[in-house]
Design an enzyme around this catalytic site. Structure first.
Site, short mmCIF file in Angstrom:
data_model
loop_
_atom_site.label_atom_id
_atom_site.label_comp_id
_atom_site.label_asym_id
_atom_site.label_seq_id
_atom_site.Cartn_x
_atom_site.Cartn_y
_atom_site.Cartn_z
N LYS A 38 34.95 21.51 -16.54
CA LYS A 38 34.63 20.99 -15.21
C LYS A 38 33.41 20.07 -15.23
CE LYS A 38 34.08 22.08 -10.38
NZ LYS A 38 33.98 23.09 -9.32
N MET A 47 76.11 35.16 -16.45
CA MET A 47 76.18 35.04 -17.90
C MET A 47 75.87 36.37 -18.57
SD MET A 47 76.97 33.16 -20.31
CE MET A 47 76.83 31.38 -20.36
N GLU A 64 52.96 25.87 -9.66
CA GLU A 64 52.72 25.04 -10.85
C GLU A 64 53.94 24.99 -11.76
OE1 GLU A 64 50.50 27.28 -9.82
OE2 GLU A 64 48.56 26.26 -9.60
N PHE A 81 35.14 33.30 -13.58
CA PHE A 81 36.24 33.29 -12.62
C PHE A 81 37.27 32.22 -13.00
CE2 PHE A 81 38.02 31.77 -8.51
CZ PHE A 81 38.80 32.90 -8.26
N GLN A 82 38.51 32.63 -13.11
CA GLN A 82 39.62 31.73 -13.45
C GLN A 82 39.44 31.02 -14.78
OE1 GLN A 82 40.46 29.32 -9.92
NE2 GLN A 82 41.76 31.00 -9.20
#
Ligand SMILES: Cc1ncc(C[n+]2csc(CCOP(=O)(O)OP(=O)(O)O)c2C)c(N)n1
Lengths: 567, 189
Positions: free
Chosen positions: A163, A481, A51, A113-114
């Site tokens: 959802k 760097m 993602e 969940f999630q």
């Protein structure tokens, strides 16, 4: 007309002329992906490996095309994986609409969940977040989200749909209204009314005041910031600079806002700014900064910054005024409008003496002729090989500064770099977004061996969608760097910066079905570039360079702008 | 033309905000303060005289520059319509406190009632062992009352933050160039 809720979401994307989205599916967003299945011919979905890659791709797409980027992700870990990308877009004012789905209403707030409070997490790194619980509000929220992302000072917006809102049996009232007309609908209208918003026009008195200041000035300096790029005000800025006949310093985010090869350009300003830019800043009597926020990488020491000058700040965001540097005058408005008004009122100036004094400090770019491959050789070879106007996406570190210092960017969106957030791993995602949005342009991704490791799995996306992106790894075997700082400031304590480890980047490219080559001198680099440009697929050039190469010049953080630690 | 000068002395500032009445707006505002490392002395949120609009009053301690910056950050939030920094001498400020005092014997009760009277506070609940005093006034008055009642033993207390409103004809709805300038960046037209 009654349509499915998910259909309304996708139709709203079509209202905004969106034809490409980046994303990654999962449990809670299944309904939306099911709908997407029916929209395959209208909306192209790019499935990334992660993602974060999708978030940077949507951002790179937005930066390079000037359109709003769109990114989908599922709840929980899908959503949190977006956060680095959201913050990156926020810091650089890039318009991206992030769409996530959360658990259903009856599961909300139960550590399901999630489940994660992504609207809460994203609040400080977005312009606005929306949690959609009522399907009837979908068109309204979608239209408002796009309006907020794209207008004023652009930036990311996040919409989280529960959802159950996207359930395939949920029908809502919907009418297709193209974005040019829907700016007048529902909540957008309301928002405008409740805030007393008017169609924006810069204050003409403020502009007149600046015209007078300019007339009194003898040694003006202009700063081209990211606002010129985001506002696509490059033509107006160029006319302004030429009328002013004044030197122009360019910030990292301003790259492409003013032609890098223009005779008035003094190059980068700030920590790795040129002698010309930084000295000009220190000696000018009028500093006009357009769309720049005087970050600590530019105004290293705010109290002595441009101390002899009157500072004038032109910006769309009032909260930037007097934030980091105290100003003498400001004009609020889009760079395009303000500069257009200014240009109408300005005579043609001639400042040969001042201009030459500053521009003579500019050193010619030295391409060293060493046996061993050097960063400048790499960049010079790229520049010679690629067509004019090719897009450059960078990661973060030495190679980023070298790239920006070296290339002469000509137009907004040609340079894609994480200037504000400094996100390692941004480059490949951004390059993917840029290539998808600009299929006819050559896209170069410059990266370091540290940064490339962070998101190199996106080579799978490069391969699958057949995006011939050229990745050039400045492989110095170190987090360059950071090492540079350790060398200069931490008595050469190279704590955890040496990267003597796998993988072999050429083999890695091959494992992803791409091509690659390791190069150790200029000739090999040249051959590799030729092959990369003609092979028709993604290509990784692993450039072996010395770990002790440094970014020059350098002024340390917090120091006076002309107190160079390295020349 | 001169660079903006700011008062560097730390003092209390009152910010008055008008915001859209939508979920999460109060936390959005409050978070901004903690994010920027500013401590809220008090915060009060309630209706305004327009439907769909909430008025939030925040008191913070800091210097003028800091207060201006936090006001600027607040103004940037999309649901925030107006932010005004109220001056002490051109606004009126009030707090409310409910203080439950232990008062078992007669003399204590008399004393508490006397003090309440002096402060124009009301006794709003009485029990065998306690008296509950409701007071309304400016910050220093409430502070003084709490201090005095403290001597008798306070069982519990609930107090609002400071509410403030401008004196005279000025109001938070007044148009200003500053307000317009901020709206520019939020423009969605
Ligand atoms: C996600 C993230 N982690 C850490 C840093 C800190 N950081 C800035 S530059 C840098 C080194 C990058 O090394 P490399 O990719 O090898 O590039 P080089 O500087 O050598 O060109 C690091 C670790 C960062 N900017 N972003």
């Amino acid at each position: 007309m009654k349509v499915r809720a998910t259909q309304a979401i996708l139709e709203c994307l079509l209202e905004q002329d969106v034809d490409t989205v980046f994303g990654y599916p999962g449990g809670t967003i299944l309904n939306l992906y099911d709908e997407l299945y029916h929209y395959q011919d209208k909306i192209k979905h790019i499935l990334t490996a992660h993602e974060q890659g999708a978030s940077h791709a949507a951002d790179g797409y937005a930066r390079s095309t000037g359109k709003v980027g769109v990114c989908f992700a599922t709840s929980g870990p899908g959503a949190t994986n977006l956060t680095t990308g959201i913050a990156t877009a926020y810091m650089d004012s890039s318009p991206v609409v992030f769409i996530t789905c959360n658990v259903s209403e009856e599961l909300l707030g139960r550590d399901s969940f999630q489940e994660v409070d992504i609207t809460g997490i994203a609040m400080p790194i977005t312009k606005a977040t929306y949690l959609v619980r009522d399907p009837q509000t979908i068109p309204d929220v979608m239209r408002q989200a796009f309006a907020v992302a794209a207008t004023g000072r652009p930036g990311p917006v996040l919409i989280d749909f529960l959802k159950n809102v996207t359930a395939l049996n949920v029908m809502i009232d919907y009418e297709f209204i193209p974005w040019t007309e829907n700016r007048n609908t529902d909540s957008i209208r309301e928002l405008a009314v409740s805030h007393g918003l008017k169609a924006p026009e810069p204050d003409l008195n403020d502009i007149e005041t600046l015209v007078e200041l300019i007339a009194q000035a003898e040694k003006p300096l202009l700063i081209c910031g990211g606002g010129v790029v985001r506002g696509r005000a490059h033509e107006q800025f160029r006319e302004f600079a030429e009328k002013m006949d004044a030197p122009v310093a360019i910030t990292v985010m301003g790259g492409g806002g003013f032609p890098g090869a223009h005779p008035l350009t003094t190059g980068m300003i700030g920590m790795h700014g040129t002698q010309a830019s930084n000295v000009a800043c220190n000696t000018c009597d009028l500093l006009i900064a357009v769309g720049c926020r005087f970050s600590d990488r530019v105004a290293l020491k705010p109290t002595t910054f441009a101390q002899q000058a009157k500072i004038v700040h032109i910006d769309i965001d009032r909260s930037e005024i007097d934030k980091n540097v105290r100003t003498d005058h400001h004009i609020i408005g889009s760079a395009k409008r303000v500069l257009a008004e200014l240009n109408q009122r300005l005579p043609q100036y001639d400042r040969t003496e001042w201009k030459e004094k500053i521009l003579s400090l500019l050193e010619d770019q030295q391409i060293d002729e060493q046996e061993k491959l050097t960063p400048s050789q790499v960049l010079d070879t790229i520049e010679q090989a690629v067509p004019d106007g090719s897009i450059v996406a960078t990661d973060v570190g030495q190679h980023q500064m070298w790239s920006i210092q070296h290339f002469h960017f000509q137009y907004p969106g040609q340079l894609l770099t994480s200037g504000g957030f400094g996100t390692m791993g941004f480059g490949l995602g951004a390059a993917i977004g840029a290539k998808v949005g600009n299929p006819d342009k050559v896209v170069i991704h410059t990266t370091g061996d540290g940064c490339f490791r962070m998101n190199c799995h996106e080579l799978a996306t490069v391969q699958y969608y057949n995006l011939p992106i050229i990745t050039v790894v400045f492989n110095n075997g170190t987090l360059g760097m950071v090492r540079q700082w350790q060398h200069l400031i931490y008595q050469e304590h190279y704590s955890q910066t040496t990267l003597d480890r796998a993988p072999d980047f050429v083999k890695l490219a091959e494992a992803y079905g791409l091509k690659g080559k390791r190069v150790t001198n200029r000739q090999e680099m040249k051959e590799a570039m030729e092959e990369a440009l003609t092979c028709g697929c993604g290509y990784v050039i692993d450039c072996i360079i010395d770990m002790d190469e440094m970014v020059r010049p350098m002024v340390p953080g917090g120091a006076h702008i002309t107190d160079f630690l390295l020349k | 033309m001169k660079r903006t000068e700011f008062d560097t002395q730390k003092k209390y500032y009152t910010l008055s905000l008008l915001v859209q009445d939508i979920p999460g707006v109060l936390s959005q505002v409050a978070r901004l303060f903690s994010r920027k490392g500013y401590n809220i002395e008090s915060i009060v949120s309630g209706e305004s005289n327009h439907p769909g609009q909430t008025r939030i009053t925040i008191v913070i301690k800091g210097d003028e520059l800091m207060v201006n910056q936090i006001a600027a950050q607040c103004r940037k939030l999309i649901p925030v319509q107006v932010v005004k920094i109220l001056e002490e001498d051109t606004s009126v400020q009030r707090e409310t406190a409910l203080i439950k005092v232990m008062a078992v014997d007669r003399t204590t009760r008399d004393e508490v009632i006397q003090i309440a009277n002096i402060f124009r506070a009301n006794i709003i609940d009485v029990s065998r062992e306690t008296l509950t005093v409701a007071a309304f006034g400016d910050h220093s008055k409430i502070k003084a009352l709490i201090k005095l009642l403290g001597d008798f033993g306070i069982l519990e207390m609930a107090k609002t933050g400071t509410l403030a409103i401008e004196r005279g004809r000025s109001s938070i709805y007044d148009e200003s160039k500053l307000r317009e300038e901020y709206n520019y960046g939020k423009n969605v037209l």
